[in-house]
Structures are given as C-alpha cells and as structure tokens.
Design a protein around this motif. Sequence first.
Motif, mmCIF file in Angstrom:
data_model
loop_
_atom_site.group_PDB
_atom_site.id
_atom_site.type_symbol
_atom_site.label_atom_id
_atom_site.label_comp_id
_atom_site.label_asym_id
_atom_site.label_seq_id
_atom_site.Cartn_x
_atom_site.Cartn_y
_atom_site.Cartn_z
ATOM 1 N N VAL A 7 5.685 4.964 -17.396
ATOM 2 C CA VAL A 7 4.792 4.198 -18.376
ATOM 3 C C VAL A 7 5.054 2.620 -18.486
ATOM 4 N N ALA A 8 6.520 2.405 -18.575
ATOM 5 C CA ALA A 8 6.775 1.060 -18.679
ATOM 6 C C ALA A 8 6.423 0.326 -17.368
ATOM 7 N N GLY A 9 6.547 1.001 -16.065
ATOM 8 C CA GLY A 9 6.024 0.226 -15.033
ATOM 9 C C GLY A 9 4.481 0.034 -14.786
ATOM 10 N N ALA A 10 3.933 0.864 -15.427
ATOM 11 C CA ALA A 10 2.533 0.812 -15.337
ATOM 12 C C ALA A 10 2.515 -0.736 -16.420
ATOM 13 N N ILE A 11 2.496 -0.540 -17.540
ATOM 14 C CA ILE A 11 2.421 -1.839 -18.516
ATOM 15 C C ILE A 11 2.773 -3.125 -17.976
ATOM 16 N N VAL A 12 4.141 -2.966 -17.673
ATOM 17 C CA VAL A 12 4.919 -4.162 -16.978
ATOM 18 C C VAL A 12 4.212 -4.738 -15.903
ATOM 19 N N GLU A 168 -8.044 7.962 -15.055
ATOM 20 C CA GLU A 168 -7.502 9.257 -14.616
ATOM 21 C C GLU A 168 -6.502 9.088 -13.490
ATOM 22 N N LEU A 169 -6.515 7.964 -12.551
ATOM 23 C CA LEU A 169 -5.499 7.957 -11.428
ATOM 24 C C LEU A 169 -4.303 7.539 -12.448
ATOM 25 N N VAL A 170 -4.232 6.794 -13.251
ATOM 26 C CA VAL A 170 -2.967 6.490 -13.935
ATOM 27 C C VAL A 170 -2.545 7.782 -14.711
ATOM 28 N N ARG A 171 -3.326 8.477 -15.339
ATOM 29 C CA ARG A 171 -3.175 9.585 -15.909
ATOM 30 C C ARG A 171 -1.927 10.770 -15.033
ATOM 31 N N VAL A 172 -2.756 10.875 -13.707
ATOM 32 C CA VAL A 172 -2.182 11.720 -12.786
ATOM 33 C C VAL A 172 -0.712 10.872 -12.288
ATOM 34 N N ALA A 173 -0.799 9.517 -11.905
ATOM 35 C CA ALA A 173 0.609 9.066 -11.756
ATOM 36 C C ALA A 173 1.699 9.162 -12.884
ATOM 37 N N LEU A 174 1.353 9.267 -13.960
ATOM 38 C CA LEU A 174 2.313 9.360 -15.197
ATOM 39 C C LEU A 174 2.950 10.629 -15.015
ATOM 40 N N THR A 175 2.230 11.805 -14.472
ATOM 41 C CA THR A 175 2.677 12.931 -14.244
ATOM 42 C C THR A 175 3.677 13.296 -13.317
ATOM 43 N N PHE A 235 6.184 -1.240 -4.827
ATOM 44 C CA PHE A 235 5.501 -1.955 -5.615
ATOM 45 C C PHE A 235 5.191 -3.425 -5.230
ATOM 46 N N GLU A 236 6.252 -4.047 -4.596
ATOM 47 C CA GLU A 236 6.397 -5.386 -4.238
ATOM 48 C C GLU A 236 5.223 -5.674 -3.231
ATOM 49 N N ASP A 237 5.277 -4.831 -2.197
ATOM 50 C CA ASP A 237 4.176 -4.842 -1.164
ATOM 51 C C ASP A 237 2.865 -4.868 -1.598
ATOM 52 N N ALA A 238 2.503 -3.846 -2.553
ATOM 53 C CA ALA A 238 1.105 -3.394 -3.049
ATOM 54 C C ALA A 238 0.770 -4.790 -3.623
ATOM 55 N N LEU A 239 1.718 -5.429 -4.455
ATOM 56 C CA LEU A 239 1.129 -6.562 -5.153
ATOM 57 C C LEU A 239 0.812 -7.813 -4.445
ATOM 58 N N ARG A 240 1.587 -7.784 -3.079
ATOM 59 C CA ARG A 240 1.605 -8.734 -2.398
ATOM 60 C C ARG A 240 0.153 -8.745 -1.523
ATOM 61 N N ALA A 241 -0.104 -7.467 -1.299
ATOM 62 C CA ALA A 241 -1.479 -7.271 -0.382
ATOM 63 C C ALA A 241 -2.586 -7.363 -1.242
ATOM 64 N N GLY A 257 -1.238 -3.914 -10.178
ATOM 65 C CA GLY A 257 0.047 -3.564 -10.928
ATOM 66 C C GLY A 257 0.102 -2.555 -11.774
ATOM 67 N N GLY A 258 -0.918 -1.940 -12.625
ATOM 68 C CA GLY A 258 -0.812 -1.010 -13.335
ATOM 69 C C GLY A 258 -0.834 0.331 -12.527
ATOM 70 N N LEU A 259 -1.580 0.588 -11.670
ATOM 71 C CA LEU A 259 -1.627 1.850 -10.847
ATOM 72 C C LEU A 259 -0.316 1.768 -10.189
ATOM 73 N N ALA A 260 0.269 0.741 -9.383
ATOM 74 C CA ALA A 260 1.306 0.720 -8.527
ATOM 75 C C ALA A 260 2.676 1.031 -9.562
ATOM 76 N N GLY A 261 2.558 0.423 -10.708
ATOM 77 C CA GLY A 261 3.614 0.603 -11.653
ATOM 78 C C GLY A 261 3.911 1.926 -12.104
ATOM 79 N N ALA A 262 2.770 2.519 -12.264
ATOM 80 C CA ALA A 262 2.754 4.043 -12.655
ATOM 81 C C ALA A 262 3.471 5.005 -11.704
ATOM 82 N N VAL A 263 3.232 4.572 -10.231
ATOM 83 C CA VAL A 263 3.619 5.405 -9.126
ATOM 84 C C VAL A 263 4.975 5.119 -8.962
#
Length: 302
Positions: A7-12, A168-175, A235-241, A257-263
């Motif tokens: 959750v913190a990863g997604a928000i931040v 929905e994708l964020v929901r799945v990642a948070l689980t 996460f870093e590479d996803a944001l750079r891309a 960042g929201g999606l990669a942070g949740a993952v």
Amino acid sequence: MDRRERVAGAIVGSAVGDALGAPFEFGPAGTFSRLGYEMRAGGGWDPGEATDDTQMAIHVAESLLERGGLDPADVFARFRRWAADDPKDIGLQTEDVLTRGLPWDRAAADHFRTARHAAGNGSLMRATTSAVYFARSGTRATMDAARRLSALTHGDPAAGEGVAIFHELVRVALTGGDPLRHLGATLAAVHPDHRDRYATVTADGWHPTSATEFNGAIWPCLGSAIWALRTTATFEDALRAAVDLGGDTDTVAAVTGGLAGAVHGLSAIPERWTSPLHVPLPGSDGRVLRLRELLDLADRLG
C-alpha cells in the motif's frame, strides 16, 4: 512482503512517478535517462515537486477518509476549491468541467455532450489513492467506484473503464497477486463497448510506439504503464521506462508508479527519490505533504 508495504509503495510510488516525470512533460523520448534519471527541476517544477496528478489524488483520499466512503458531491467540491486556488497545472478538460458552474452530477456530462471527446488520462492520474481505499471491497465494488470517480470530470465512459482496469490491477497487486496474469479476468469485467480497445493496449506484444493517440489519452497512458511494468524487473527501471517515453511523462509515470509500487513495495523505491518528494496542496490552506504525511495517508487508506 506484507500488504502495508505494498500500500505504501503504491501511494508513494505514484507521487514519485509524478514528480520524476513533471520536468520532462512533452519533451522528447529518452531525455530522462540521458540526464541520469534523478529528481530534477524543470517546466516550472522544483526537484521532487508533485503536480496536479498527486494533488487531486490526495483530495480524493481525504474525502474518502473523512466521509467514510465515496461522496461524489464532496469530492467534486474539493476539486473545485483546488482549481480555484491557482494550482500550477490543471488539465484543460478538468478545468473546463470544474469551472462550468454546474453541479457535480451534470458538469462532466455537459462537457462530453459538447466536446464529444473526453477520454483523456486526467481521471486515471489521480486513481491510486482510491484504488487502495476500495481494494478490500472486491472487484465489482472497486471497479464501480473507479467509474463513478472518473465520471466527476470525464464524461466519456471510456475513461471510466480505464480507471476501473487500473483499480482492479492495483487490488490484485495488493494481495500479492500478479496483475499482469490477471489481465484476462480484469478485461472480462470491462464494458463490452470498450473491451477490445483496452485488450489491444494491454496485450503482451503491444508497445507504446504502436499507440494511435498521444499518451495524454487514457488508452496509451494505461497501456504504457502496463508495458513498463511488464518489461522491467524493478520499480526504478519501470519508472525510467515510463518517463523515457516522453509526452505526458508525469501522468504516465504516476500511473506506472502506483502499479509498480503495489507490486514491488515501498522498500524498492530509492531514497534519493523519496527524500525530496513534496506535494503542495492548493485548496487546502497551504499545506505541503512530504514522505511522512504520505505514509500516514497510506496507513489510513489501506
């Protein structure tokens, strides 16, 4: 990795992506990497300063928490106060809707009737906080909430379907699940009128250069975020891309960042990106949120 970390990863992560991408908005592809992929000033933004993407997301979050759920009229009123408080940036469509002088349940629909195109990414850019809040409620509730929130400023149902997919994708990642493996089930819950177009931009072989619209539209914006997650391992590479794609860099990176942070979780976000992070909040008596406040918000949302 526990849920709180995700959750913190997604928000931040969404706020970090927003601030990373802001100085490169509408610039050429690849500039972020050429300059060393760090927080920078540019385009009127200070290093680490988040934009309207994160500002609106926080107003959504605070409404959900204070009202105990989705109160569309309250969210819309907060958006109006924010727009009237001279934010540095505001999307053209969002500004038009918020300044029409119409009530919350008519303004976006009226814009769509007159403009006939309203599927920009402006309702997707602010969706991470609401995705986290509604994640515990299950697929149907989180996707429905996404559509209702999108419709406050974006009358085109296509925009609402894109935000619903993201929720929905964020929901799945948070689980702890794999949102990419869940894409088929997610698309099955999308309205049939919009399913094929989203299936195209979320497919394995799709690349952002295949987009038929500028990434300020919701389809390539969401598709680019999913592509960035799919083709990277951190996460870093996803944001750079995401930022290196150019164009609407702050929003594409905020969604990524929201999606990669949740993952990948909060610990995957570099401290050199979180330490300068700050979110001025027009419409809120001059408050500025930093990492500590964002982490507190994540705890209350998740």
